[in-house]
Design an enzyme around this catalytic site. Structure first.
Site, mmCIF file in Angstrom:
data_model
loop_
_atom_site.group_PDB
_atom_site.id
_atom_site.type_symbol
_atom_site.label_atom_id
_atom_site.label_comp_id
_atom_site.label_asym_id
_atom_site.label_seq_id
_atom_site.Cartn_x
_atom_site.Cartn_y
_atom_site.Cartn_z
ATOM 1 N N PRO A 38 0.821 -1.217 0.000
ATOM 2 C CG PRO A 38 -0.375 -1.330 1.998
ATOM 3 C CD PRO A 38 0.754 -1.967 1.249
ATOM 4 C CG ASP A 84 17.515 -6.055 -7.673
ATOM 5 O OD1 ASP A 84 18.331 -5.919 -8.598
ATOM 6 O OD2 ASP A 84 17.172 -7.169 -7.227
ATOM 7 C CD GLU A 130 14.411 -1.791 -2.013
ATOM 8 O OE1 GLU A 130 14.378 -1.481 -0.809
ATOM 9 O OE2 GLU A 130 13.558 -1.413 -2.844
ATOM 10 C CG ASP A 165 11.366 -2.537 -10.388
ATOM 11 O OD1 ASP A 165 10.624 -3.344 -10.974
ATOM 12 O OD2 ASP A 165 11.756 -1.470 -10.897
HETATM 13 N N1 LIG Z 1 3.398 -1.278 4.387
HETATM 14 C C1 LIG Z 1 4.633 -0.858 4.101
HETATM 15 N N2 LIG Z 1 5.127 0.288 4.626
HETATM 16 C C2 LIG Z 1 6.344 0.731 4.323
HETATM 17 N N3 LIG Z 1 7.186 0.097 3.472
HETATM 18 C C3 LIG Z 1 6.765 -1.044 2.916
HETATM 19 C C4 LIG Z 1 5.471 -1.583 3.193
HETATM 20 N N4 LIG Z 1 5.310 -2.714 2.485
HETATM 21 C C5 LIG Z 1 6.474 -2.881 1.791
HETATM 22 N N5 LIG Z 1 7.341 -1.890 2.061
HETATM 23 C C6 LIG Z 1 8.683 -1.656 1.495
HETATM 24 O O1 LIG Z 1 8.660 -0.568 0.565
HETATM 25 C C7 LIG Z 1 9.818 -0.651 -0.292
HETATM 26 C C8 LIG Z 1 9.538 -0.107 -1.682
HETATM 27 O O2 LIG Z 1 8.540 -0.808 -2.226
HETATM 28 P P1 LIG Z 1 8.160 -0.865 -3.757
HETATM 29 O O3 LIG Z 1 9.325 -1.150 -4.600
HETATM 30 O O4 LIG Z 1 7.007 -1.748 -3.827
HETATM 31 O O5 LIG Z 1 7.617 0.594 -4.093
HETATM 32 P P2 LIG Z 1 8.194 1.823 -4.900
HETATM 33 O O6 LIG Z 1 7.286 2.938 -4.632
HETATM 34 O O7 LIG Z 1 8.439 1.553 -6.335
HETATM 35 O O8 LIG Z 1 9.541 2.041 -4.205
HETATM 36 P P3 LIG Z 1 10.810 2.666 -4.840
HETATM 37 O O9 LIG Z 1 10.448 4.072 -5.082
HETATM 38 O O10 LIG Z 1 11.815 2.421 -3.741
HETATM 39 O O11 LIG Z 1 11.110 1.894 -6.099
HETATM 40 C C9 LIG Z 1 10.217 -2.119 -0.237
HETATM 41 O O12 LIG Z 1 11.473 -2.211 0.366
HETATM 42 C C10 LIG Z 1 9.165 -2.775 0.644
HETATM 43 O O13 LIG Z 1 9.670 -3.772 1.469
#
Ligand SMILES: Nc1ncnc2c1ncn2[C@@H]1O[C@H](COP(=O)(O)OP(=O)(O)OP(=O)(O)O)[C@@H](O)[C@H]1O
Length: 517
Positions: free
Chosen positions: A146, A483, A485, A204
């Protein structure tokens, strides 16, 4: 395709339509009445129904161009499910909603009891054409983050994703992730016999966690081979979906996954300190890592934050000096181009390609280092803490601006950074760019990425490699991205495992990115 001739003893069936020349039933056209017929065309289900004309007159939508007003040609790719139940034939399909989205739609036709056998035969053939090599009725563990991107993943899941999965009769077990790292635990503990795919509705980051969760299991090799890891784009970095589903639209990606073909994916072991993790997408040190990781506070900008972060650092002409040792496989651009073309042509025939079967990395048996029979393959080049493997030599890269190692082609929807990358060639693609090039040259490179011309840019050092060690130097702190992170700013080593993971792709062997021009 015509339904004009009707059998005299059954007004709803034209038996001649079902003859395949050997006297057996070959359901090509199903005539359901004087004004309705369903035909299995070359690439599409042709539905002739006079009701369409009436409906179109009242609410013109013109979703299936190129057909008469009373006819719809629904591409087999868009057919989600068909079945006869309670005397009704139901056909679920993905109907274009806009240029970048589809939504689940349904056709229903009452069926006379005399037609049951024919209709069942027809639906079986329709589903065979609709799915081809793709598994029907997959069982999916679905994860929704979310927190992804601008926070819309949950809304998109219920609006755009779940209805398509349900319409395709996919069994769904959905969980929302509550914190960082939860997807690792879920993948590590899941019952791999109960599922075929694990789908992350996220950026990702979640697929990265899923690969690592599967990699932590005592039966890691089996789990990574049996479970296809798939991505439905809901985050700010959605490279995995762009490469494998050919889209960053959640609904189109869902359709691509419903129809996806199992594809082995090379995975990379990263050792840093005493840890070993898996990378499926990229590793970066320098400008790309910083542009991504140092702009977290700009999440509201969506994917534009990467471009912004990149430009700011470009103007500063930042340098990221490192010592690097590389195990090179192919080191000149024309051989890389040849390699790409050869792989594109010579992929295994579909019938011999790996499905959800257990497949081991054969080369791993010749390796040294940690690992066991069922867990991750051993490391053939050891870890970052071991002495350099034979034949590796550390070289100073004092003017390094960008160290970028990719396992997929697109790094974002409009950035085909590694155009010669292949899912399962057993190589990582390494790009090194000096940081002291002129701002004009750097800007030209940025535009070259968007125009798929980066590979040929003379300032881009491009190699296909099997492994490397990188040691940052003369910098107090900095950014390393695996990746997308952030990991500690410390030396690390990488090596590739051919086909260790499994994903679903549209072709079964290539990324959805144009190759090197
Ligand atoms: N409920 C949550 N609250 C906060 N972080 C979370 C939650 N669920 C997952 N995450 C973490 O959020 C991180 C980023 O997630 P994701 O890649 O899905 O999104 P993103 O918006 O594309 O992120 P990024 O901008 O880093 O690419 C992951 O490391 C994941 O473990």
């Amino acid at each position: 395709m015509t339904t004009a001739s009707m059998a005299t003893d059954n007004p709803f069936v034209d038996p001649t339509s079902f003859e395949d020349g050997r006297g057996s039933l070959a359901a090509d056209t199903l005539a359901l009445g004087r004004s309705i017929s369903l035909t299995l065309g070359t690439d599409a289900l042709i539905v002739l129904d006079e009701e369409f004309e009436k409906r179109d007159r009242s609410n013109c939508c013109g979703l299936w161009p190129g057909t008469a007003a009373n006819t719809r040609a629904i591409p087999f790719y868009n057919i989600l499910w068909a079945e006869l139940k309670d005397s009704e034939l139901t056909i679920n399909y993905a109907s274009p909603n806009s240029k970048t989205s589809v939504r689940a739609a349904t056709l229903k036709y009452p069926i006379e009891y005399q037609m049951v056998e024919l209709v069942n035969l027809f639906t079986k053939r329709l589903l065979d054409r609709a799915y081809g090599e793709s598994q029907q009725r997959k069982r999916a563990k679905v994860l929704v983050n979310p927190h992804s991107g601008k926070g819309s993943a949950e809304k998109w899941y219920f609006r755009d994703i779940e209805p398509l999965l349900k319409a395709a009769q996919i069994t769904i077990d959905m969980a929302k992730t509550r914190h960082k790292g939860e997807a690792v635990d879920i993948a590590e503990k899941m019952d791999i016999d109960a599922f075929d795919i694990i789908a992350s509705c996220s950026g990702d980051g979640l697929p990265h966690e899923v690969f690592n969760g599967l990699g932590k299991r005592p039966d890691a090799k089996k789990a990574l081979s049996k479970i296809a890891v798939v991505h439905i784009p809901c985050g700010s970095g959605n490279a995995m979906s762009c490469n494998l589903n050919g889209t960053d639209s959640p609904s189109l990606a869902t359709l691509a996954i419903i129809k996806g073909i199992p594809t082995p994916l090379d995975l990379i072991s990263i050792t840093q300190g005493n840890t070993r993790t898996l990378s499926f997408l990229s590793q970066s040190v320098g400008i790309v890592a910083e542009a991504d990781l140092a702009t977290e506070h700009l999440r509201w900008m969506g994917s534009q934050r990467f471009t912004y972060g990149f430009l700011v650092r470009l103007i500063r002409k930042a340098l990221y000096p490192c010592d690097i040792a590389v195990k090179v496989a192919i080191d000149d651009k024309s051989s890389i181009r040849e390699h790409y073309k050869r792989e594109q042509k010579n992929h295994e025939p579909a019938s011999e390609r790996r499905g959800y079967k257990f497949l081991l990395d054969d080369d791993a048996s010749a390796s040294t280092g940690s690992g066991n029979d069922d867990g991750l393959p051993p490391l053939r080049y050891g870890t970052v803490n071991d002495k350099l493997p034979e034949g590796w030599e550390l070289a100073p890269y004092d003017k390094l601006g960008n160290f970028y190692c990719g396992n997929m082609a697109y790094m974002a929807s409009d950035a085909n950074f590694f155009s010669p990358a292949l899912p399962n060639d057993g190589y990582m693609d390494l790009v090194c760019i000096n940081g002291d090039i002129s701002r004009l040259e750097a800007m030209q490179m940025m535009f070259a990425v968007e125009n798929n011309k980066l590979f040929d840019n003379p300032g881009v050092w491009y190699r296909k490699i099997l492994g490397y060690r990188i040691i940052p130097k003369n910098q107090e702190d900095g950014y390393i991205s695996i990746d997308g992170e952030r990991v500690p700013f410390a030396p690390f080593q990488a090596e590739i495992h051919k086909g260790l993971g499994t994903v679903l792709s549209k072709t079964g062997h290539m990324y959805e990115a144009p190759g090197p021009v």
